[in-house]
Design an enzyme around this catalytic site. Structure first.
Site, PDB file in Angstrom:
ATOM      1  N   GLN A 165       0.886  -1.232  -0.147  1.00 10.63           N
ATOM      2  CA  GLN A 165       0.187  -0.058   0.036  1.00 10.63           C
ATOM      3  C   GLN A 165       0.862   1.087  -0.106  1.00 10.63           C
ATOM      4  OE1 GLN A 165      -2.841  -0.489   3.256  1.00 10.63           O
ATOM      5  NE2 GLN A 165      -3.906  -2.007   2.177  1.00 10.63           N
ATOM      6  N   ASP A 315      -2.016 -11.395   4.775  1.00  6.45           N
ATOM      7  CA  ASP A 315      -3.358 -11.409   5.075  1.00  6.45           C
ATOM      8  C   ASP A 315      -4.140 -12.942   5.300  1.00  6.45           C
ATOM      9  OD1 ASP A 315      -3.924  -8.860   4.541  1.00  6.45           O
ATOM     10  OD2 ASP A 315      -4.290  -9.126   2.440  1.00  6.45           O
TER      11      ASP A 315
END
Ligand code: S3P
Length: 432
Positions: A165, A315
């Site tokens: 990100q 994740d």
């Protein structure tokens, strides 16, 4: 939501939705390119709609059809000042990527989010952007963020925290900045942004030197739109894959799944644990690797994973922890500090909920230890999720083995996988 025991396994072929990371980028990059982009198989979930609405609010024409989404891009400087604050719900990817992109625009903007997103750290993106002369005001390092118009200057940036990100936010900022920006990354993070920018004609050069990746990007080069077909999401698939592995008499097929080597650690980890997983029909589309996945029930063994795995599968630890709870020997997963700043403190919730389910486990120095046993001495069948979609889905899969488990605040699943329950129940699941 209550997840019940199942006895006849998980069988059939599931429809996994489009990849979340690629879906966000499929809206952002065409919105600042020239031309029309038809996107097929975009993930229609809350997080992605927040990105989509943000670009509509900035004047981009976006058509939503039943089978596709069409974006009419008008170039790097075509975005318009939004009338209101841009609300991004729960979506960290939208927040970090848009902070980068908006810091190089010629208008002021304000980003806000829900309770969980408003607690997540934003200096990790605002600080490196300030090195490029960005004018960003955070609320003690969190949202709301105010981004003032600024002429950015190109810079050399070392990524201190491994994060796709942050890297992507910086790349998007560099696109509208004169000169060449260099970003150095010392650990692998997912590379969907670089891949898509390259295929849209950005002047981007990626070099790998031992453990370092150096990305050079020249700004002010207009991009040309292309159609995009979003592959299906490996992170969402992982819940189904583990459910088939740990439930007897299961055979599952998942088609068209993204198998990008910068984020397929879950497959490597499960194979290390003895999982019977085959990757079939491996192919490439728009430079993203894709395959079909065939999984059958397996006797899992525990394994030790070093911190380098965390970069490839950050994740997937909630669902990997469920798999490890049904292995026949202990597991150690090391270097999980980044799990604490996700949609919830995932390390804390994995530990709390596993312990409530009767699994012997502990966390020491950000390493997770799981000591499975045959008997689950269930202490509390209520799963606390703090509105985190991946904690909710992981413990729904736990419920298939030791249920019923009541998964609190499970509506969070709509942020990434709105059809999770229906798809799972089609295969033999009992989640109501
Ligand atoms: C994402 C990057 C990862 C990941 C998140 C999606 C992305 O976050 O956890 O779900 O699309 O770039 P970090 O960059 O914080 O590691």
């Amino acid at each position: 939501m209550i997840s019940h025991l199942i006895t006849n396994g998980i069988n059939g072929s599931a429809n996994i939705p489009g990849d979340k990371s690629i879906s966000h980028r499929s809206i952002i990059i065409p919105s600042i390119s020239n031309g029309i982009c038809e996107i097929n198989n975009i993930l229609r979930s809350e997080d992605v709609f927040h990105t989509l609405n943000a670009f509509r609010a900035m004047g981009v024409r976006i058509e939503e059809n039943q089978n596709n989404i069409i974006i009419h891009g008008k170039g790097l400087n075509s975005l318009e000042k939004p009338e209101d604050e841009i609300y991004l719900g729960n979506s960290g990817t939208s927040a970090r990527l848009l902070t980068g992109l908006l810091s190089s625009q010629k208008f002021r903007s304000v980003l806000t989010g829900d309770k969980s997103l408003s607690k997540r750290p934003m200096e990790r993106i605002s600080e490196p952007l300030k090195k490029m002369n960005a004018k960003i005001l955070t609320n003690n390092g969190t949202l709301p963020i105010i981004i003032e118009s600024s002429n950015l200057v190109c810079s050399n940036i070392d990524l201190k925290i491994p994060s796709a990100q942050i890297k992507s936010g910086l790349l998007l900022a560099s696109l509208n900045t004169n000169g060449e920006t260099t970003i150095k990354e010392y650990k692998i993070t997912r590379d969907h942004t670089e891949t898509m920018l390259e295929s849209f004609g950005a002047k981007i050069e990626v070099k790998k030197l031992e453990n370092t990746k150096i990305i050079k990007i020249k700004g002010k080069k207009e991009l040309t739109s292309k159609n995009i077909s979003v592959p299906n999401d490996l992170s969402s698939s992982a819940f189904f894959i583990v459910s088939a592995l740990i439930n007897k008499n299961s055979h599952l097929i998942l088609k068209n799944i993204n198998n990008n080597p910068t984020r397929n650690g879950i497959i490597l980890a499960l194979k290390k644990m003895g999982a019977n997983i085959s990757l079939l029909n491996q192919r490439s589309n728009n430079n993203e690797n894709i395959c079909d996945i065939d999984v059958v029930s397996s006797k899992l063994k525990g394994c030790e994973l070093g911190p380098e795995f965390a970069d490839l599968m950050i994740d997937e630890y909630p669902i990997l922890a469920i798999a490890a709870s049904f292995a026949n020997s202990p597991s150690i997963f090391r270097g999980l500090n980044e799990l604490k700043v996700k949609e919830s403190d995932r390390l804390k919730l994995i530990l709390l909920n596993l312990q409530n389910c009767g699994v012997n486990c502990r966390v020491q120095n950000d390493d997770l230890y799981i000591f499975p046993s045959r008997n689950f001495n269930l202490k509390n069948n209520i799963i606390q999720t703090d509105f985190d979609h991946r904690i909710a889905m992981a413990f729904a899969i736990m419920g298939t083995k030791i249920g019923p488990l009541e998964i609190k605040d499970s509506e969070s699943i709509n942020t990434s996988f709105p059809t999770f329950r229906d798809e799972f129940n089609k295969l033999g699941g009992q989640i109501f």
